[in-house]
Motif scaffolding. Structure first.
Motif, PDB file in Angstrom:
ATOM      1  N   GLU A  71       8.922  -8.696 -47.295  1.00  0.00           N
ATOM      2  CA  GLU A  71       9.858  -7.813 -46.323  1.00  0.00           C
ATOM      3  C   GLU A  71       8.943  -6.567 -46.130  1.00  0.00           C
ATOM      4  O   GLU A  71       9.343  -5.796 -45.161  1.00  0.00           O
ATOM      5  N   HIS A  72       8.122  -5.907 -47.041  1.00  0.00           N
ATOM      6  CA  HIS A  72       7.698  -4.846 -46.738  1.00  0.00           C
ATOM      7  C   HIS A  72       6.576  -5.021 -45.770  1.00  0.00           C
ATOM      8  O   HIS A  72       6.334  -4.106 -44.765  1.00  0.00           O
ATOM      9  N   ILE A  73       5.917  -5.923 -45.569  1.00  0.00           N
ATOM     10  CA  ILE A  73       4.963  -6.312 -44.544  1.00  0.00           C
ATOM     11  C   ILE A  73       5.659  -6.448 -43.076  1.00  0.00           C
ATOM     12  O   ILE A  73       5.101  -5.815 -42.417  1.00  0.00           O
ATOM     13  N   ILE A  74       6.542  -7.256 -43.375  1.00  0.00           N
ATOM     14  CA  ILE A  74       7.296  -7.186 -41.979  1.00  0.00           C
ATOM     15  C   ILE A  74       7.989  -6.039 -41.448  1.00  0.00           C
ATOM     16  O   ILE A  74       8.139  -5.748 -40.447  1.00  0.00           O
ATOM     17  N   ALA A  75       8.521  -5.159 -42.532  1.00  0.00           N
ATOM     18  CA  ALA A  75       8.810  -3.741 -42.023  1.00  0.00           C
ATOM     19  C   ALA A  75       7.930  -3.077 -41.214  1.00  0.00           C
ATOM     20  O   ALA A  75       8.499  -2.139 -40.495  1.00  0.00           O
ATOM     21  N   GLN A  76       6.825  -2.939 -41.558  1.00  0.00           N
ATOM     22  CA  GLN A  76       5.744  -2.389 -40.794  1.00  0.00           C
ATOM     23  C   GLN A  76       5.669  -2.744 -39.300  1.00  0.00           C
ATOM     24  O   GLN A  76       5.242  -1.884 -38.655  1.00  0.00           O
ATOM     25  N   LEU A  77       6.156  -3.994 -38.955  1.00  0.00           N
ATOM     26  CA  LEU A  77       6.325  -4.338 -37.433  1.00  0.00           C
ATOM     27  C   LEU A  77       7.604  -4.090 -36.842  1.00  0.00           C
ATOM     28  O   LEU A  77       7.955  -4.655 -35.715  1.00  0.00           O
ATOM     29  N   ARG A  78       8.787  -3.294 -37.437  1.00  0.00           N
ATOM     30  CA  ARG A  78       9.892  -3.166 -37.156  1.00  0.00           C
ATOM     31  C   ARG A  78       9.999  -2.678 -35.724  1.00  0.00           C
ATOM     32  O   ARG A  78      11.176  -2.632 -35.106  1.00  0.00           O
ATOM     33  N   HIS A  79       9.134  -1.974 -35.120  1.00  0.00           N
ATOM     34  CA  HIS A  79       9.283  -1.571 -33.897  1.00  0.00           C
ATOM     35  C   HIS A  79       8.186  -2.448 -32.920  1.00  0.00           C
ATOM     36  O   HIS A  79       8.170  -2.036 -31.519  1.00  0.00           O
ATOM     37  N   ASP A  80       7.592  -3.578 -33.233  1.00  0.00           N
ATOM     38  CA  ASP A  80       6.769  -4.557 -32.427  1.00  0.00           C
ATOM     39  C   ASP A  80       7.828  -5.567 -32.081  1.00  0.00           C
ATOM     40  O   ASP A  80       7.744  -6.515 -32.779  1.00  0.00           O
ATOM     41  N   ARG A  81       8.310  -5.958 -31.050  1.00  0.00           N
ATOM     42  CA  ARG A  81       9.223  -6.907 -30.794  1.00  0.00           C
ATOM     43  C   ARG A  81       8.579  -8.390 -30.734  1.00  0.00           C
ATOM     44  O   ARG A  81       8.891  -9.118 -31.298  1.00  0.00           O
ATOM     45  N   ALA A  83       5.524  -9.185 -31.851  1.00  0.00           N
ATOM     46  CA  ALA A  83       5.267  -9.450 -33.486  1.00  0.00           C
ATOM     47  C   ALA A  83       6.451 -10.010 -34.224  1.00  0.00           C
ATOM     48  O   ALA A  83       5.773 -11.019 -35.191  1.00  0.00           O
ATOM     49  N   LEU A  84       7.491  -9.248 -34.169  1.00  0.00           N
ATOM     50  CA  LEU A  84       8.669  -9.786 -35.028  1.00  0.00           C
ATOM     51  C   LEU A  84       9.036 -11.135 -34.501  1.00  0.00           C
ATOM     52  O   LEU A  84       9.307 -12.170 -35.477  1.00  0.00           O
ATOM     53  N   SER A  85       9.095 -11.191 -33.293  1.00  0.00           N
ATOM     54  CA  SER A  85       9.346 -12.879 -32.773  1.00  0.00           C
ATOM     55  C   SER A  85       8.290 -13.773 -33.185  1.00  0.00           C
ATOM     56  O   SER A  85       8.766 -14.998 -33.585  1.00  0.00           O
ATOM     57  N   ALA A  86       7.083 -13.662 -33.363  1.00  0.00           N
ATOM     58  CA  ALA A  86       6.156 -14.625 -33.929  1.00  0.00           C
ATOM     59  C   ALA A  86       6.417 -14.795 -35.267  1.00  0.00           C
ATOM     60  O   ALA A  86       6.440 -16.014 -35.873  1.00  0.00           O
ATOM     61  N   CYS A  87       6.684 -13.690 -35.938  1.00  0.00           N
ATOM     62  CA  CYS A  87       7.038 -13.855 -37.471  1.00  0.00           C
ATOM     63  C   CYS A  87       8.221 -14.450 -37.855  1.00  0.00           C
ATOM     64  O   CYS A  87       8.316 -15.404 -38.913  1.00  0.00           O
ATOM     65  N   SER A  88       9.264 -14.601 -37.087  1.00  0.00           N
ATOM     66  CA  SER A  88      10.405 -15.312 -37.133  1.00  0.00           C
ATOM     67  C   SER A  88      10.088 -16.732 -37.244  1.00  0.00           C
ATOM     68  O   SER A  88      10.964 -17.484 -37.557  1.00  0.00           O
ATOM     69  N   LEU A  89       8.945 -17.297 -36.584  1.00  0.00           N
ATOM     70  CA  LEU A  89       8.810 -18.494 -36.413  1.00  0.00           C
ATOM     71  C   LEU A  89       7.864 -19.056 -37.576  1.00  0.00           C
ATOM     72  O   LEU A  89       7.568 -20.313 -37.592  1.00  0.00           O
ATOM     73  N   VAL A  90       7.525 -18.218 -38.467  1.00  0.00           N
ATOM     74  CA  VAL A  90       6.567 -18.740 -39.507  1.00  0.00           C
ATOM     75  C   VAL A  90       7.169 -19.561 -40.509  1.00  0.00           C
ATOM     76  O   VAL A  90       6.452 -20.660 -40.702  1.00  0.00           O
ATOM     77  N   SER A  91       8.264 -19.044 -40.875  1.00  0.00           N
ATOM     78  CA  SER A  91       8.966 -19.979 -42.027  1.00  0.00           C
ATOM     79  C   SER A  91      10.174 -19.432 -42.351  1.00  0.00           C
ATOM     80  O   SER A  91      10.522 -18.505 -41.788  1.00  0.00           O
ATOM     81  N   THR A  92      11.189 -20.192 -43.067  1.00  0.00           N
ATOM     82  CA  THR A  92      12.519 -19.723 -43.390  1.00  0.00           C
ATOM     83  C   THR A  92      12.344 -18.468 -44.375  1.00  0.00           C
ATOM     84  O   THR A  92      13.290 -17.619 -44.212  1.00  0.00           O
ATOM     85  N   TYR A  93      11.314 -18.160 -44.974  1.00  0.00           N
ATOM     86  CA  TYR A  93      11.111 -17.022 -45.912  1.00  0.00           C
ATOM     87  C   TYR A  93      11.105 -15.762 -45.193  1.00  0.00           C
ATOM     88  O   TYR A  93      11.635 -14.711 -45.299  1.00  0.00           O
ATOM     89  N   TRP A  94      10.507 -15.813 -43.812  1.00  0.00           N
ATOM     90  CA  TRP A  94      10.096 -14.729 -42.933  1.00  0.00           C
ATOM     91  C   TRP A  94      11.214 -14.803 -41.995  1.00  0.00           C
ATOM     92  O   TRP A  94      11.340 -13.432 -41.309  1.00  0.00           O
ATOM     93  N   SER A  95      12.004 -15.508 -41.736  1.00  0.00           N
ATOM     94  CA  SER A  95      12.809 -15.735 -40.620  1.00  0.00           C
ATOM     95  C   SER A  95      14.113 -14.535 -40.655  1.00  0.00           C
ATOM     96  O   SER A  95      14.175 -13.684 -39.801  1.00  0.00           O
ATOM     97  N   ALA A  96      14.427 -14.333 -41.737  1.00  0.00           N
ATOM     98  CA  ALA A  96      15.835 -13.286 -41.991  1.00  0.00           C
ATOM     99  C   ALA A  96      15.359 -11.963 -41.789  1.00  0.00           C
ATOM    100  O   ALA A  96      15.963 -11.346 -41.170  1.00  0.00           O
ATOM    101  N   SER A  97      14.178 -11.632 -42.539  1.00  0.00           N
ATOM    102  CA  SER A  97      13.771 -10.272 -42.451  1.00  0.00           C
ATOM    103  C   SER A  97      13.099  -9.930 -40.874  1.00  0.00           C
ATOM    104  O   SER A  97      13.375  -8.887 -40.466  1.00  0.00           O
ATOM    105  N   SER A  98      12.414 -10.891 -40.469  1.00  0.00           N
ATOM    106  CA  SER A  98      11.848 -10.674 -39.063  1.00  0.00           C
ATOM    107  C   SER A  98      13.054 -10.528 -38.171  1.00  0.00           C
ATOM    108  O   SER A  98      13.039  -9.457 -37.259  1.00  0.00           O
TER     109      SER A  98
END
Length: 442
Positions: A71-81, A83-98
């Motif tokens: 969550e901390h790593i993904i939060a650093q990308l919170r303004h990058d649409r 990057a967040l779209s890509a992160c949401s496809l990585v795994s179910t663990y990353w999906s919710a936070s992304s």
């Protein structure tokens, strides 16, 4: 009244119907992409077997690390649409936070007549409802005008926007028809979590309808009003007597273009928690509305910390002597045109001479400069004298529409010596309001 875009906070529009790409997070998606890449390599004459292909991540790879780290790593990308779209496809663990940051910070969903049905179908799936934080609704009220496609209507369709518990920002735009009781019932039911409301080009039968919307939002912190019309108070009926209004306890920021709705100016003094205010009155409404605006400054002045003024002049002077807590003052709409004379600009030093805030740190002047010689029309000795008396002043920014280089040379000469940082910059956009920019240094 449009806000200037802020790279750190201003949301971006998301076009429909691309949400399926954002919500797909299965291993099969990755496998399909690998096969597609292999086919492309074969067409290019490359041997796909000699290239190590990307493979799906093991299901437990993300489980090996604490959730807080993800969550901390993904939060650093919170303004990058993207990057967040890509992160949401990585795994179910990353999906919710992304998805949370994607729809809470980085994106605004823009619903209009062409994608209204698609958005309603998306809501029924319940796949993204808990993440959506920014919503912009634009209406067309005449169904027969457009051939094909659905037409979103506030009165009849607003009840369908249910199940959005994380919605913080709401923009209603382009409604020119009467509002029915169904609208207000749906609004109060579906948007209780909204903290940031914009009413753009809206039509109300009465000012009470405006109040009903505002009073139904208990968490409202920021309000923007632009192009709002009221049928009961046309411009030739004068200024009505304002009753006692309820106070919005959390309302801090207000952006108001008060031309056809002077009642907003009568309502503002009762909102004693306002700290940041952007206000504008068109020239043809100043005579009737300036007394109301003066009362706003008299009542709210002691606690206003950031103020944007748009359109004022010598013939309708304002009194800022009560604004003793100002940290930032921005004056927009200083017109220096071909027919402008020195007397037309006397209101600028007159306004600055009223400043009594011991904590004023930033001052901005936005000048429409048609000819560089127009800089000489300002009473710079008087302006410099007023600024020299403000010991707390740290920054002065003067934005000009043209002739930035010549204007910078002249202004630097006129305002010497100085104990503050001086900037002369070109306009990025004309007549924009950005209360959020007060949170960061220029």
């Amino acid at each position: 009244m449009e806000r200037a875009p802020d790279a750190a906070s201003e949301p971006l529009n998301v076009a429909f119907p691309n949400f399926e790409e954002l919500v797909e997070s299965t291993t099969s998606t990755t496998e399909r992409r690998i096969k597609k890449a292999e086919k492309k390599m074969k067409r290019m004459g490359l041997n796909a077997l000699q290239v190590t292909p990307l493979s799906a991540l093991p299901l437990d790879i993300c489980a090996r690390f604490p959730t807080e780290m993800h969550e901390h790593i993904i939060a650093q990308l919170r303004h990058d649409r993207h990057a967040l779209s890509a992160c949401s496809l990585v795994s179910t663990y990353w999906s919710a936070s992304s998805r949370y940051h994607l729809f809470q910070t980085a994106s605004t969903i823009h619903v209009h007549r062409d994608n209204f049905q698609q958005f309603c179908e998306l809501l029924t799936t319940q796949r993204l409802n808990i993440y959506i934080g920014h919503l912009r609704l634009k209406t067309h009220v005449i169904d027969g005008r457009f051939d094909g496609g659905a037409t979103f209507q506030f009165n009849h369709d607003l009840h369908r926007f249910a199940g959005l518990p994380s919605l913080k920002y709401l923009r209603l735009e382009g409604h020119r028809d009467n509002l029915f009781p169904e609208f207000f019932a749906a609004f109060a039911q579906n948007f209780q979590s909204v903290t940031d409301l914009e009413l753009i080009s809206m039509f109300f039968d009465s000012f009470e309808q405006f109040l009903e919307i505002v009073d139904s939002l208990p968490l409202l912190c920021r309000l923007a009003v632009d192009g709002v019309l009221s049928a009961l108070f046309p411009e030739d009926e004068g200024t009505p007597t304002s009753p006692t209004y309820s106070q919005q306890k959390k309302l801090i920021d207000v952006v108001a273009l008060c031309n056809r709705m002077p009642d907003v100016l009568a309502w503002l003094p009762f909102q004693s928690n306002i700290r940041r205010l952007a206000i504008s009155i068109a020239p043809w409404y100043r005579e009737a509305h300036t007394p109301l605006l003066s009362n706003v400054f008299r009542m709210l002045g002691p606690q206003l910390e950031h103020l944007i003024l748009h359109d004022t002049d010598t013939s309708h002077p304002l009194d800022l002597s009560a604004n003793t807590a100002l940290h930032t003052l921005e004056i927009i709409g200083i017109e220096c045109l071909w027919a402008t004379t020195q007397s037309h600009l006397e209101w600028v030093p007159a306004l600055l001479s009223q400043l009594r805030s011991p904590v004023l740190r930033r001052l901005a002047l936005v000048v429409h400069l048609e000819d560089h010689r127009g800089v000489d029309l300002f009473d710079w000795p008087r302006i410099a004298e007023s600024l020299a008396q403000i010991n707390s002043l740290a920054q002065v920014k003067i934005s000009v529409s043209n002739h930035k280089k010549r204007a910078a040379e002249a202004i630097a000469k006129y305002l010497q010596p100085r104990s503050y940082a001086l900037q002369v910059v070109p306009w990025e956009r004309r007549y924009q309001y950005s209360l959020r920019s007060f949170d960061s240094e220029w």
